[in-house]
Write a protein that holds these residues in place. Structure first.
Motif, PDB file in Angstrom:
ATOM      1  N   HIS A 122       4.309 -53.904  27.909  1.00 43.12           N
ATOM      2  CA  HIS A 122       3.742 -54.859  26.943  1.00 43.12           C
ATOM      3  C   HIS A 122       4.249 -54.565  25.536  1.00 43.12           C
ATOM      4  O   HIS A 122       4.412 -53.411  25.155  1.00 43.12           O
ATOM      5  N   ASP A 123       4.446 -55.618  24.758  1.00 41.54           N
ATOM      6  CA  ASP A 123       4.790 -55.442  23.355  1.00 41.54           C
ATOM      7  C   ASP A 123       3.486 -55.308  22.566  1.00 41.54           C
ATOM      8  O   ASP A 123       2.606 -56.161  22.689  1.00 41.54           O
ATOM      9  N   GLU A 125       2.766 -55.932  19.634  1.00 37.88           N
ATOM     10  CA  GLU A 125       2.489 -57.056  18.730  1.00 37.88           C
ATOM     11  C   GLU A 125       2.189 -58.352  19.481  1.00 37.88           C
ATOM     12  O   GLU A 125       1.747 -59.327  18.892  1.00 37.88           O
ATOM     13  N   ASN A 126       2.470 -58.376  20.771  1.00 40.00           N
ATOM     14  CA  ASN A 126       2.214 -59.579  21.585  1.00 40.00           C
ATOM     15  C   ASN A 126       1.529 -59.171  22.886  1.00 40.00           C
ATOM     16  O   ASN A 126       2.073 -59.379  23.975  1.00 40.00           O
ATOM     17  N   ASP A 128      -0.699 -60.299  24.766  1.00 41.92           N
ATOM     18  CA  ASP A 128      -1.131 -61.254  25.789  1.00 41.92           C
ATOM     19  C   ASP A 128      -0.017 -61.675  26.744  1.00 41.92           C
ATOM     20  O   ASP A 128      -0.279 -62.283  27.782  1.00 41.92           O
ATOM     21  N   ILE A 129       1.216 -61.386  26.376  1.00 48.09           N
ATOM     22  CA  ILE A 129       2.340 -61.785  27.230  1.00 48.09           C
ATOM     23  C   ILE A 129       2.742 -60.569  28.069  1.00 48.09           C
ATOM     24  O   ILE A 129       2.818 -59.457  27.543  1.00 48.09           O
ATOM     25  N   TYR A 132       7.345 -59.314  26.382  1.00 46.87           N
ATOM     26  CA  TYR A 132       7.820 -60.030  25.204  1.00 46.87           C
ATOM     27  C   TYR A 132       9.334 -59.861  25.159  1.00 46.87           C
ATOM     28  O   TYR A 132       9.841 -58.754  24.991  1.00 46.87           O
ATOM     29  N   HIS A 134      13.343 -61.032  23.964  1.00 48.79           N
ATOM     30  CA  HIS A 134      14.157 -61.738  22.974  1.00 48.79           C
ATOM     31  C   HIS A 134      15.626 -61.624  23.327  1.00 48.79           C
ATOM     32  O   HIS A 134      16.025 -60.806  24.155  1.00 48.79           O
TER      33      HIS A 134
END
Ligand SMILES: Cc1cc2nc3c(=O)[nH]c(=O)nc-3n(C[C@H](O)[C@H](O)[C@H](O)COP(=O)(O)OP(=O)(O)OC[C@H]3O[C@@H](n4cnc5c(N)ncnc54)[C@H](O)[C@@H]3O)c2cc1C
Ligand code: SF4
Ligand code: SF4
Lengths: 582, 87
Positions: A122-123, A125-126, A128-129, A132, A134
């Motif tokens: 998990h990231d 800063e994010n 819930d996803i 994350y 990129h």
């Protein structure tokens, strides 16, 4: 002063003989996963690392923040087939494509294996996803998972230990033991106590990481390097001595860094929106890549070198146009990969909101020529097997690698295949006491020398030759001169002196640095073209030559001398139609 | 001295920096005496020791030729140095 003979007599370091099936040289990312692979197959394994604690050993002992993977989550780009369709173009037609495919296919199962071991992707800063992701520069999809990898190395190290690997820390492998062209184990020693380990096993996994301290840097501190300075290409040197081949050694790596400190951070700056400007105040990177600062690293380095060479240096990194919040966020993230980087800016008293800071190219390293998925070093096939049966390799010491993702996948494959090989072979024969004594004598010769040169002095010579003759100013005549000098230096290797066992480690590293430099020179002479931006920049052949040079250049040691051989890759480097990979 | 350890703050018996330092630079031989920075010129300046010290006893001090580096960058590319320092 004590005579040489009495010194030798006085220092009878104990020799411990260990019997196992597989010996793993290096307990970084690839080594830990190799240990897991080995134990899954049911073989015994000993893993050696120079560092003090397996759970912290290697390049990412301080933490990591991204993992590149194909996950098949739905988007068109998220399949191994899609990524592989770009691979010949991404790697400019020079790669062992079957091995790369094996790596790419292994990414998703590896993410799941790592999650089972306890890695949380998990990231922060994010949250819930699940992942994350990129898009990294130059890649055809958002393959990069951002995560908090502070404990990544801790988790895989602990897992290897719990799986039953016997772990020898602060223990350097000095060489492989070979008999009739097959591995018989390895010789190692404790860098503080001097205890010698003769580890008998039928297969070896080399996982010693990349090769650093190869070229000059701005600060003049040899260990101030972008990558892990304690990886000195030793596994590659061992492989050569054992008859295995290296490949892709002509490609070099470096990055742009605040002048005076070679460090991670380029991605954070350009990702955050920073610009590079030259002495004329021009934002010049567009000349070198259509995406300017977001181009491939080797193109950015090419831009830096060309601007400097043509008299438009110094080059600065400019953040002053960014919002203050963004700059603050940027400064906070800089410490993730390199905890001391914020301290550096603080001590330099640089306020990123107010002024640009000077950047500089870092020292030359041998990792993978700035490319994902293609590495430099021990030439491996899709089974992570080198050209010598019984010697396997994974991670940044090898030719198919890609950050921690590549190191985990190929390390794991290397471990499993080494185990299968070892179990199919007769047990390695024990050594006679005479052989053991000889091993100790050879190993500790640098300690018993009364006169000699320091490893620093020896390495400085290598770094000067690499920088001045085979670095970024590659021309046939200069490189041949450099190669001659590197070969002449070999005669000094027996004169490098050590004061203690820690020093013996540095002597071994210095020798490997020289042979890595020699392999680099031999390969760079052989490749008569420019390829991959600054990764292989030849002034006498400034163009890429897809007619004649789509080949893998390999190096082997014959009668003490390195020589280059090659084979065509058979790849077409044109990108697939209508797909934009810039 | 790149790595400065404050003996007044360092915790007795702790050996974290000794074990975590990837370069075998820091030695804590005795639990009572604070650790010794034994091979300063082999430091990576990674900051792992300072980052993991439970009591913040370690400071990374960058030497002058890092903080205020005057090297002519051209010399890192095999080019001759220019007479005037450009930094
Ligand atoms: C600061 C930093 C941050 C990074 N962040 C990321 C990231 O976020 N994501 C990513 O994908 N990649 C990242 N990388 C790159 C990544 O760390 C490497 O690609 C990866 O660690 C390669 O794994 P490896 O096992 O080949 O080498 P390493 O993990 O470096 O392991 C090599 C090990 O071998 C040991 N060794 C070497 N020689 C000997 C010997 N003779 N005897 C005994 N032991 C020996 C070393 O001590 C070391 O522990 C980062 C690199 C650095 C330096
Ligand atoms: S900064 Fe890194 S290399 Fe230097 S002493 Fe601390 S942990 Fe060791
Ligand atoms: S980590 Fe800090 S407290 Fe622990 S030994 Fe080192 S300096 Fe002392």
């Amino acid at each position: 002063m004590a005579s040489l003979a009495t010194n030798l007599e006085a220092q009878k370091e104990p020799i411990h003989v260990l019997e196992t099936d597989v010996v793993i040289v290096g307990g970084g990312v690839a080594g830990c996963l190799a240990a897991l692979g080995t134990t899954e197959v049911g073989a015994r394994v000993v893993i050696c690392d120079k560092c003090g604690l397996l759970e912290r050993a290697g390049s990412v002992g301080g933490g990591t923040d991204h993992f590149t993977a194909v996950l098949e989550e739905g988007p068109e780009w998220d399949t191994p087939e899609y990524l592989m369709s770009y691979m010949p173009a991404l790697l400019e037609g020079v790669a062992d494509i079957e091995a790369v495919e094996r790596l790419v296919q292994g990414l998703k199962p590896m993410v799941h294996l790592l999650e089972k071991l306890g890695v949380d992707f998990h990231d922060p800063e994010n949250p819930d996803i699940p992942y994350y992701r990129h898009r990294a520069f130059g890649m055809p999809g958002a393959y990069t998972i951002n995560f908090d990898g502070t404990n990544f190395k801790h988790i895989i190290g602990r897992s290897a230990r719990r799986a039953g690997a016997k772990v020898l820390e602060r223990t350097m492998v000095s060489d492989l033991l070979m008999v009739e062209g097959r591995p018989r184990g390895a010789v190692a020693f404790h860098i503080r106590t001097g205890d010698v380990y003769v580890i008998l096993g039928q297969a070896v996994v080399i996982a010693t990481g990349d090769a650093n301290r190869l070229g000059k840097n701005a600060s003049g501190h040899a260990f101030d390097s972008w990558h892990f300075p304690y990886n000195a290409g030793e596994g590659r040197a061992m492989a050569l001595r054992a008859g295995a081949r290296l490949a892709n050694m002509e490609f070099v790596d470096s990055t742009l860094s605040p002048k005076g400190y070679s460090t991670q951070g380029l991605n954070a700056f350009v990702g955050g929106g920073a610009h590079f400007i030259n002495a004329l105040g021009e934002r010049f990177m567009f000349k070198y890549h259509p995406d300017a600062e977001r181009g491939r690293r080797s193109d950015i380095i090419n831009g830096f070198i060309t601007e400097t060479r043509e008299g438009r240096g110094p080059i600065y990194c400019d953040c002053t146009h960014l919002p203050e919040d963004e700059i603050r966020r940027l400064v906070n993230t800089l410490g993730v990969d390199r905890p001391a980087l914020p301290d550096f800016f603080a001590q330099k008293k640089i306020d990123l909101t107010k002024e640009p800071f000077e950047v500089c190219v870092t020292e030359i390293a041998s990792v993978r020529g700035g490319q994902p998925f293609r590495g430099s070093g021990v030439h491996i096939d899709k089974d992570a097997c080198s050209s010598t049966p019984g010697i396997f390799a994974g991670g940044d010491c090898s030719t198919t690698s890609s950050g921690i993702a590549g190191a985990t996948v190929m390390g794991h494959i290397a471990g499993m295949n080494a185990a299968h090989f070892a179990l199919s072979q007769p047990k390695a024969k024990p050594l006679t006491s005479n052989e053991k004594d000889q091993i100790r004598e050879m190993l500790y010769r640098p300690l018993r020398l009364r006169e000699g040169i320091s490893f620093h002095a020896f390495e400085d010579q290598v770094r000067s030759i690499v920088t001045d003759y085979v670095g970024y100013r590659r021309e046939e005549i200069r490189m041949r001169e450099g190669l001659k000098m590197l070969r002449t230096l070999r005669s000094q290797e027996d004169r490098i002196k050590a004061e203690d066992y820690h020093g013996v480690m540095r002597v071994n590293e210095a020798r490997s640095i020289r042979i890595n430099a020699e392999a680099l020179a031999v390969s760079a002479i052989e490749r008569k073209e420019t390829r991959d931006g600054a990764a292989h920049l030849r002034l006498d052949y400034p163009k890429t030559d897809n007619e004649n040079e789509l080949r893998i250049i390999m190096v082997e040691q014959i009668g003490g001398e390195l020589r280059a051989i090659s084979r065509p890759t058979g790849l077409n480097p044109t990108p697939p139609p209508k797909k934009d990979i810039s | 001295m790149p790595i400065v350890i404050d003996p007044k703050i360092c915790r007795e018996g702790c050996t974290i920096c000794d074990y975590f330092c990837p370069g075998d630079i820091i030695y804590r031989i005795s639990p009572k005496e604070s650790p010794v920075v034994k091979y300063q010129d082999e430091c990576w300046y990674c900051g792992i020791c300072a980052d993991n010290c439970p009591v913040d006893a370690i400071t990374i001090v960058f030497p002058e030729n890092m903080v205020n580096c005057q090297t002519d960058v051209r010399t890192l590319m095999g080019l001759p140095a220019q007479n005037v320092s450009r930094s």
